[in-house]
Design an enzyme around this catalytic site. Structure first.
Site, PDB file in Angstrom:
ATOM      1  N   LYS A  53       1.653  -3.062  -6.855  1.00 42.34           N
ATOM      2  CA  LYS A  53       0.771  -2.707  -7.980  1.00 42.34           C
ATOM      3  C   LYS A  53       0.404  -1.224  -7.921  1.00 42.34           C
ATOM      4  O   LYS A  53       0.429  -0.522  -8.946  1.00 42.34           O
ATOM      5  CB  LYS A  53      -0.496  -3.585  -7.947  1.00 42.34           C
ATOM      6  N   GLN A  97      -7.753  -8.666  -5.122  1.00 42.89           N
ATOM      7  CA  GLN A  97      -6.597  -9.499  -4.806  1.00 42.89           C
ATOM      8  C   GLN A  97      -7.038 -10.850  -4.250  1.00 42.89           C
ATOM      9  O   GLN A  97      -7.900 -10.926  -3.372  1.00 42.89           O
ATOM     10  CB  GLN A  97      -5.696  -8.759  -3.800  1.00 42.89           C
ATOM     11  N   ASP A 120      -7.406  -8.348 -14.740  1.00 43.32           N
ATOM     12  CA  ASP A 120      -6.729  -9.573 -14.309  1.00 43.32           C
ATOM     13  C   ASP A 120      -6.942 -10.704 -15.325  1.00 43.32           C
ATOM     14  O   ASP A 120      -6.208 -11.681 -15.324  1.00 43.32           O
ATOM     15  CB  ASP A 120      -7.326 -10.053 -12.969  1.00 43.32           C
TER      16      ASP A 120
HETATM   17  N1  GUN Z   1      -2.964 -13.214  -6.140  1.00 35.43           N
HETATM   18  C1  GUN Z   1      -1.780 -13.673  -6.610  1.00 35.43           C
HETATM   19  N2  GUN Z   1      -1.584 -13.260  -7.885  1.00 35.43           N
HETATM   20  C2  GUN Z   1      -2.665 -12.525  -8.217  1.00 35.43           C
HETATM   21  C3  GUN Z   1      -3.043 -11.828  -9.400  1.00 35.43           C
HETATM   22  O1  GUN Z   1      -2.340 -11.803 -10.409  1.00 35.43           O
HETATM   23  N3  GUN Z   1      -4.225 -11.183  -9.341  1.00 35.43           N
HETATM   24  C4  GUN Z   1      -5.022 -11.218  -8.240  1.00 35.43           C
HETATM   25  N4  GUN Z   1      -6.180 -10.577  -8.297  1.00 35.43           N
HETATM   26  N5  GUN Z   1      -4.711 -11.862  -7.143  1.00 35.43           N
HETATM   27  C5  GUN Z   1      -3.536 -12.509  -7.131  1.00 35.43           C
END
Ligand code: GUN
Length: 281
Positions: A53, A97, A120
Protein backbone atom coordinates in the site's frame (compact mmCIF):
# COMPACT_ATOMS: atom_id res chain seq x y z
CA UNK A 1 -14.65 -22.86 -23.88
CA UNK A 2 -11.82 -20.94 -22.28
CA UNK A 3 -12.70 -17.92 -20.21
CA UNK A 4 -11.36 -14.46 -20.89
CA UNK A 5 -9.09 -13.28 -18.11
CA UNK A 6 -9.92 -10.03 -16.34
CA UNK A 7 -6.40 -8.76 -15.68
CA UNK A 8 -6.28 -6.80 -12.41
CA UNK A 9 -2.73 -5.63 -13.03
CA UNK A 10 -3.56 -4.17 -16.46
CA UNK A 11 -6.76 -2.52 -15.23
CA UNK A 12 -4.94 -1.14 -12.18
CA UNK A 13 -2.29 0.35 -14.43
CA UNK A 14 -4.96 2.20 -16.43
CA UNK A 15 -6.75 3.43 -13.32
CA UNK A 16 -3.51 4.44 -11.58
CA UNK A 17 -2.56 6.63 -14.54
CA UNK A 18 -5.74 8.57 -13.80
CA UNK A 19 -4.83 8.65 -10.09
CA UNK A 20 -1.56 10.38 -10.96
CA UNK A 21 -3.45 12.99 -13.03
CA UNK A 22 -5.93 13.65 -10.23
CA UNK A 23 -3.07 13.92 -7.73
CA UNK A 24 -1.40 16.50 -9.99
CA UNK A 25 -4.63 18.51 -10.15
CA UNK A 26 -4.70 18.53 -6.35
CA UNK A 27 -1.07 19.75 -6.12
CA UNK A 28 -2.09 22.63 -8.35
CA UNK A 29 -4.62 23.55 -5.62
CA UNK A 30 -1.87 23.28 -2.98
CA UNK A 31 -3.11 19.91 -1.66
CA UNK A 32 -0.95 16.77 -1.44
CA UNK A 33 -3.22 13.78 -0.91
CA UNK A 34 -1.98 11.84 2.11
CA UNK A 35 -2.65 8.37 3.50
CA UNK A 36 -1.69 7.16 6.98
CA UNK A 37 -1.31 3.43 7.41
CA UNK A 38 -1.20 2.11 10.97
CA UNK A 39 0.23 -1.34 11.61
CA UNK A 40 0.15 -2.91 15.07
CA UNK A 41 2.22 -6.05 15.61
CA UNK A 42 4.50 -7.98 13.29
CA UNK A 43 2.27 -10.32 11.30
CA UNK A 44 4.30 -11.14 8.16
CA UNK A 45 1.20 -11.09 5.94
CA UNK A 46 0.11 -7.68 7.26
CA UNK A 47 3.62 -6.33 6.76
CA UNK A 48 3.53 -7.36 3.09
CA UNK A 49 0.07 -5.83 2.55
CA UNK A 50 1.10 -2.59 4.24
CA UNK A 51 4.35 -2.34 2.30
CA UNK A 52 2.42 -2.78 -0.97
CA UNK A 53 0.00 0.00 0.00
CA UNK A 54 2.80 2.41 0.89
CA UNK A 55 4.68 1.61 -2.32
CA UNK A 56 1.54 2.18 -4.41
CA UNK A 57 1.18 5.63 -2.82
CA UNK A 58 4.81 6.48 -3.55
CA UNK A 59 4.54 5.26 -7.15
CA UNK A 60 1.43 7.30 -7.86
CA UNK A 61 2.17 10.66 -6.29
CA UNK A 62 0.39 10.27 -2.96
CA UNK A 63 2.02 11.18 0.33
CA UNK A 64 2.00 8.28 2.78
CA UNK A 65 2.94 7.76 6.40
CA UNK A 66 3.51 4.35 7.93
CA UNK A 67 3.09 4.14 11.70
CA UNK A 68 4.32 0.84 13.10
CA UNK A 69 3.67 -0.19 16.70
CA UNK A 70 4.52 -3.21 18.83
CA UNK A 71 1.79 -5.78 19.39
CA UNK A 72 1.72 -4.65 23.03
CA UNK A 73 0.37 -1.18 22.13
CA UNK A 74 -2.65 -0.45 24.31
CA UNK A 75 -6.07 0.21 22.87
CA UNK A 76 -6.08 3.66 24.48
CA UNK A 77 -2.76 4.56 22.83
CA UNK A 78 -3.96 3.36 19.44
CA UNK A 79 -7.17 5.38 19.82
CA UNK A 80 -5.07 8.43 20.70
CA UNK A 81 -3.05 7.97 17.49
CA UNK A 82 -6.23 7.70 15.44
CA UNK A 83 -7.61 10.90 16.98
CA UNK A 84 -4.33 12.69 16.22
CA UNK A 85 -4.51 11.53 12.58
CA UNK A 86 -8.15 12.67 12.37
CA UNK A 87 -6.87 16.15 13.20
CA UNK A 88 -3.79 16.08 10.97
CA UNK A 89 -4.41 18.28 7.91
CA UNK A 90 -1.70 16.47 5.89
CA UNK A 91 -3.63 13.20 6.20
CA UNK A 92 -6.76 12.63 4.12
CA UNK A 93 -7.13 8.88 4.55
CA UNK A 94 -6.52 6.63 7.57
CA UNK A 95 -6.12 2.88 7.34
CA UNK A 96 -5.61 0.72 10.42
CA UNK A 97 -4.42 -2.65 9.16
CA UNK A 98 -6.51 -5.60 10.36
CA UNK A 99 -6.39 -7.93 12.16
CA UNK A 100 -5.44 -6.12 15.36
CA UNK A 101 -4.05 -7.92 18.42
CA UNK A 102 -6.76 -9.64 20.49
CA UNK A 103 -6.61 -7.14 23.38
CA UNK A 104 -7.73 -4.32 21.06
CA UNK A 105 -11.39 -3.94 20.07
CA UNK A 106 -11.03 -3.50 16.29
CA UNK A 107 -14.55 -2.16 15.80
CA UNK A 108 -13.94 0.51 18.44
CA UNK A 109 -10.80 1.59 16.59
CA UNK A 110 -12.59 1.67 13.24
CA UNK A 111 -15.38 3.79 14.73
CA UNK A 112 -12.75 6.23 16.05
CA UNK A 113 -11.63 7.04 12.50
CA UNK A 114 -13.33 10.14 11.14
CA UNK A 115 -15.83 8.99 8.45
CA UNK A 116 -14.35 11.74 6.23
CA UNK A 117 -11.00 9.87 6.34
CA UNK A 118 -12.37 6.32 6.35
CA UNK A 119 -10.80 5.25 3.05
CA UNK A 120 -11.19 1.56 3.98
CA UNK A 121 -14.95 2.10 4.14
CA UNK A 122 -15.27 0.04 7.32
CA UNK A 123 -16.85 2.69 9.60
CA UNK A 124 -20.56 2.12 10.36
CA UNK A 125 -21.25 5.51 8.75
CA UNK A 126 -19.63 4.28 5.51
CA UNK A 127 -21.46 0.95 5.69
CA UNK A 128 -24.75 2.75 6.31
CA UNK A 129 -24.15 5.16 3.42
CA UNK A 130 -23.57 2.22 1.07
CA UNK A 131 -26.69 0.51 2.39
CA UNK A 132 -28.96 3.49 1.66
CA UNK A 133 -27.18 4.62 -1.52
CA UNK A 134 -25.71 7.83 -0.11
CA UNK A 135 -22.20 9.11 -0.94
CA UNK A 136 -19.48 7.57 1.23
CA UNK A 137 -16.37 5.47 0.96
CA UNK A 138 -16.84 1.97 -0.41
CA UNK A 139 -14.66 -0.88 0.91
CA UNK A 140 -11.78 -1.27 -1.51
CA UNK A 141 -12.00 -4.97 -2.37
CA UNK A 142 -15.66 -5.14 -3.44
CA UNK A 143 -15.29 -1.71 -5.07
CA UNK A 144 -12.40 -3.13 -7.10
CA UNK A 145 -14.56 -6.10 -8.10
CA UNK A 146 -17.21 -3.69 -9.39
CA UNK A 147 -14.57 -1.89 -11.47
CA UNK A 148 -13.52 -5.25 -12.93
CA UNK A 149 -17.13 -5.95 -13.98
CA UNK A 150 -17.39 -2.44 -15.45
CA UNK A 151 -14.13 -3.00 -17.37
CA UNK A 152 -15.76 -5.81 -19.40
CA UNK A 153 -18.88 -3.70 -19.97
CA UNK A 154 -20.98 -6.14 -17.96
CA UNK A 155 -24.58 -5.01 -17.39
CA UNK A 156 -25.71 -6.41 -14.03
CA UNK A 157 -29.39 -5.45 -14.43
CA UNK A 158 -31.55 -8.51 -13.90
CA UNK A 159 -28.54 -10.84 -13.64
CA UNK A 160 -28.26 -13.34 -10.81
CA UNK A 161 -25.15 -12.65 -8.73
CA UNK A 162 -24.08 -15.14 -6.09
CA UNK A 163 -21.67 -13.91 -3.43
CA UNK A 164 -19.96 -16.62 -1.41
CA UNK A 165 -18.94 -15.18 1.96
CA UNK A 166 -20.63 -12.68 4.27
CA UNK A 167 -17.79 -10.70 5.85
CA UNK A 168 -18.23 -7.01 6.64
CA UNK A 169 -15.16 -6.27 4.51
CA UNK A 170 -16.13 -8.12 1.31
CA UNK A 171 -19.25 -10.28 1.19
CA UNK A 172 -21.87 -7.92 2.61
CA UNK A 173 -20.70 -4.72 0.86
CA UNK A 174 -20.23 -6.70 -2.38
CA UNK A 175 -23.85 -7.82 -2.25
CA UNK A 176 -25.03 -4.24 -1.72
CA UNK A 177 -22.96 -2.91 -4.63
CA UNK A 178 -24.32 -5.61 -6.96
CA UNK A 179 -27.84 -4.84 -5.76
CA UNK A 180 -27.29 -1.15 -6.45
CA UNK A 181 -26.59 -2.14 -10.08
CA UNK A 182 -29.91 -4.01 -10.20
CA UNK A 183 -28.62 -7.56 -9.95
CA UNK A 184 -30.63 -10.20 -8.12
CA UNK A 185 -28.27 -11.11 -5.32
CA UNK A 186 -27.87 -14.27 -3.27
CA UNK A 187 -25.43 -14.39 -0.36
CA UNK A 188 -24.10 -17.86 0.44
CA UNK A 189 -22.08 -18.72 3.54
CA UNK A 190 -20.89 -21.52 5.78
CA UNK A 191 -24.45 -22.52 6.72
CA UNK A 192 -25.73 -22.57 3.12
CA UNK A 193 -27.18 -26.04 2.53
CA UNK A 194 -26.48 -26.60 -1.18
CA UNK A 195 -23.88 -24.15 -2.46
CA UNK A 196 -23.60 -25.83 -5.84
CA UNK A 197 -27.37 -25.50 -6.47
CA UNK A 198 -26.96 -21.75 -5.90
CA UNK A 199 -23.80 -21.17 -7.91
CA UNK A 200 -25.14 -23.16 -10.89
CA UNK A 201 -27.89 -20.52 -11.22
CA UNK A 202 -25.44 -17.61 -11.14
CA UNK A 203 -24.53 -15.30 -14.01
CA UNK A 204 -21.88 -13.76 -11.74
CA UNK A 205 -20.08 -15.47 -8.86
CA UNK A 206 -17.91 -13.64 -6.35
CA UNK A 207 -15.95 -16.05 -4.16
CA UNK A 208 -14.79 -14.44 -0.91
CA UNK A 209 -14.38 -17.27 1.55
CA UNK A 210 -10.66 -17.57 2.27
CA UNK A 211 -10.28 -21.26 1.38
CA UNK A 212 -8.71 -22.91 -1.68
CA UNK A 213 -10.97 -24.53 -4.30
CA UNK A 214 -14.33 -23.61 -2.79
CA UNK A 215 -15.60 -23.13 -6.35
CA UNK A 216 -14.94 -25.89 -8.85
CA UNK A 217 -15.88 -26.28 -12.54
CA UNK A 218 -18.95 -28.44 -11.84
CA UNK A 219 -20.45 -25.57 -9.81
CA UNK A 220 -20.33 -22.97 -12.60
CA UNK A 221 -22.87 -22.27 -15.36
CA UNK A 222 -21.20 -22.06 -18.78
CA UNK A 223 -20.31 -18.46 -19.62
CA UNK A 224 -20.65 -17.12 -16.05
CA UNK A 225 -18.37 -14.35 -14.77
CA UNK A 226 -16.22 -15.58 -11.88
CA UNK A 227 -14.44 -13.18 -9.54
CA UNK A 228 -11.98 -14.67 -7.08
CA UNK A 229 -11.31 -12.60 -3.97
CA UNK A 230 -9.38 -15.38 -2.20
CA UNK A 231 -5.70 -15.13 -1.32
CA UNK A 232 -4.78 -18.37 0.40
CA UNK A 233 -1.96 -20.86 0.74
CA UNK A 234 -2.65 -24.52 -0.01
CA UNK A 235 -1.16 -27.48 1.89
CA UNK A 236 2.06 -27.17 -0.16
CA UNK A 237 2.34 -23.48 0.68
CA UNK A 238 1.41 -22.40 -2.87
CA UNK A 239 -0.66 -19.23 -3.33
CA UNK A 240 -4.22 -19.97 -4.41
CA UNK A 241 -7.56 -18.21 -4.63
CA UNK A 242 -10.95 -19.56 -3.61
CA UNK A 243 -11.57 -20.76 -7.17
CA UNK A 244 -10.09 -23.80 -8.89
CA UNK A 245 -8.78 -21.59 -11.68
CA UNK A 246 -7.60 -24.33 -14.06
CA UNK A 247 -10.92 -26.14 -13.97
CA UNK A 248 -13.27 -23.14 -13.83
CA UNK A 249 -11.58 -21.27 -16.69
CA UNK A 250 -12.79 -24.02 -19.04
CA UNK A 251 -16.44 -23.28 -18.16
CA UNK A 252 -16.65 -19.58 -17.25
CA UNK A 253 -16.97 -16.70 -19.70
CA UNK A 254 -14.69 -14.44 -17.68
CA UNK A 255 -12.46 -15.16 -14.71
CA UNK A 256 -10.06 -13.23 -12.48
CA UNK A 257 -6.68 -14.83 -11.72
CA UNK A 258 -4.85 -15.10 -8.38
CA UNK A 259 -2.42 -13.43 -8.15
CA UNK A 260 -2.95 -10.50 -10.52
CA UNK A 261 -6.71 -10.19 -10.19
CA UNK A 262 -8.59 -8.60 -7.32
CA UNK A 263 -5.44 -8.03 -5.19
CA UNK A 264 -3.97 -5.12 -7.16
CA UNK A 265 -7.47 -3.67 -7.61
CA UNK A 266 -7.93 -3.44 -3.85
CA UNK A 267 -4.88 -1.22 -3.57
CA UNK A 268 -5.92 0.83 -6.60
CA UNK A 269 -9.29 1.55 -5.00
CA UNK A 270 -7.53 2.60 -1.79
CA UNK A 271 -5.60 5.18 -3.81
CA UNK A 272 -8.83 6.35 -5.45
CA UNK A 273 -10.64 6.64 -2.10
CA UNK A 274 -7.72 8.62 -0.68
CA UNK A 275 -7.78 11.01 -3.64
CA UNK A 276 -11.50 11.40 -3.24
CA UNK A 277 -11.06 12.22 0.45
CA UNK A 278 -8.58 14.95 -0.50
CA UNK A 279 -10.75 16.22 -3.37
CA UNK A 280 -13.75 16.63 -1.08
CA UNK A 281 -11.95 19.29 0.95
N1 GUN B 1 -6.59 -6.65 6.33
C1 GUN B 1 -6.84 -7.39 5.22
N2 GUN B 1 -7.41 -6.62 4.26
C2 GUN B 1 -7.52 -5.38 4.78
C3 GUN B 1 -8.02 -4.15 4.27
O1 GUN B 1 -8.49 -4.05 3.14
N3 GUN B 1 -7.94 -3.10 5.10
C4 GUN B 1 -7.44 -3.20 6.36
N4 GUN B 1 -7.43 -2.11 7.12
N5 GUN B 1 -6.98 -4.32 6.87
C5 GUN B 1 -7.02 -5.40 6.08
Amino acid sequence: MTAQIIDGNALSKQLRADVALRAAALYARGITPGLAVVLVGDSPASQVYVRNKIKACEDNGLHSVLEKYAATLSEADLLARVYALNNDPAIHGILVQLPLPAHIDAQKVIEAISPAKDVDGFHVASAGALMVGQPGFWPCTPYGCMKMLASIGYDLRGKHAVVIGRSNIVGKPMALMLLQKNATVTICHSATKDLKAMTLQADVIVAAVGKCNVLTADMVKPGAVVIDVGMNRNAEGKLCGDVDFDGVKEVAGYITPVPGGVGPMTITMLLINTLEAAERL
